[in-house]
Design an enzyme around this catalytic site. Sequence first.
Site, PDB file in Angstrom:
ATOM      1  CG  ASP A  52     -25.133 -71.661  19.406  1.00 19.94           C
ATOM      2  OD1 ASP A  52     -24.738 -73.021  18.573  1.00 19.94           O
ATOM      3  OD2 ASP A  52     -25.440 -71.318  20.262  1.00 19.94           O
ATOM      4  CB  SER A 131     -18.143 -80.221   1.953  1.00 20.19           C
ATOM      5  OG  SER A 131     -17.135 -79.445   1.105  1.00 20.19           O
ATOM      6  CE1 TYR A 144     -17.094 -76.514   5.509  1.00 22.00           C
ATOM      7  CE2 TYR A 144     -15.759 -77.651   3.999  1.00 22.00           C
ATOM      8  CZ  TYR A 144     -17.163 -76.602   4.244  1.00 22.00           C
ATOM      9  OH  TYR A 144     -17.855 -76.880   3.641  1.00 22.00           O
ATOM     10  CE  LYS A 148     -19.000 -79.729   5.084  1.00 25.81           C
ATOM     11  NZ  LYS A 148     -21.028 -79.116   5.636  1.00 25.81           N
TER      12      LYS A 148
END
Length: 285
Positions: A52, A131, A144, A148
């Site tokens: 994790d 990304s 998100y 990134k």
Amino acid sequence: MMKVVWITGASSGLGYSTAKTLVRAGYTVVCGARSFEGQEGESETGYRLPLDVRDEKSCDAFCCRAREKFGAPWALVNAAGVLTLGACEQYAARELKDVLDTNFLGGVRMTQRVLADMRAQGAGRIVNFSSINGLLGIPFQGAYVASKHAIEGFSECLAAEVAPFGVQVMLVEPGDHQGGSQRCRRHAAAQEADGSPYAATYASTIAAIAHDEANGLNPDRLGEKVVRALGRKHMPMRLRVASLSQHFATVIHDVLPFRLFMHILVSYYYKGVKKEPAQRAGSTR
């Protein structure tokens, strides 16, 4: 001796495809994921260990066990990631923290744990999964996108700092790919509640995202490109694996006035959604 590669986020999506390809290419792969709890052992993606990346003790345990079994890593691939969709206004703090802790800080934790080994070896490779969204923003992916963008900036700083020690850094910038795990794609709690002012544009955007992913690229091809770049004498700083339209989007993002780019973007994601009439502050309607 076969080179040892550690990879996070190897239970699904692009991490899974990359891990499989690394094994086929002959690397000794140690793969980590939360879902590998109680599953230590050999698999098609390499030697499984629970990991994790949000938890310091879990990162320590993974690194200790991996070194014990296979020695120091030649390369680290940070592919662990989650996506929580929601309006920037309505994210709960815990939702933002979880995305940043997994996507960004998780990679930082693992990177910090391998650099001493790589400096001692005088060589090493760090591959960070960013990304296309590390280069431009998409509606309802604020958490998100933020994670990134953080990876992009951190990796550039890291590359400059570790180059004198023979360590190379590569950013992987995927566009839409098929087969992503839905358990890693969540919806912010506020978006699933009734009465969100973003309900119409959110629904339209989710439909567009689902369409793009269903028609995305083959994740196994991405794995092949990552492994091929990893094996080069000099890795590229950026490896962008995306459709032509997404490559084009990154270009026009940089060259068009932002207002025009935003118009193009929202026209794509908000198809058929009528613009809400503006309301003056204090309106009782």
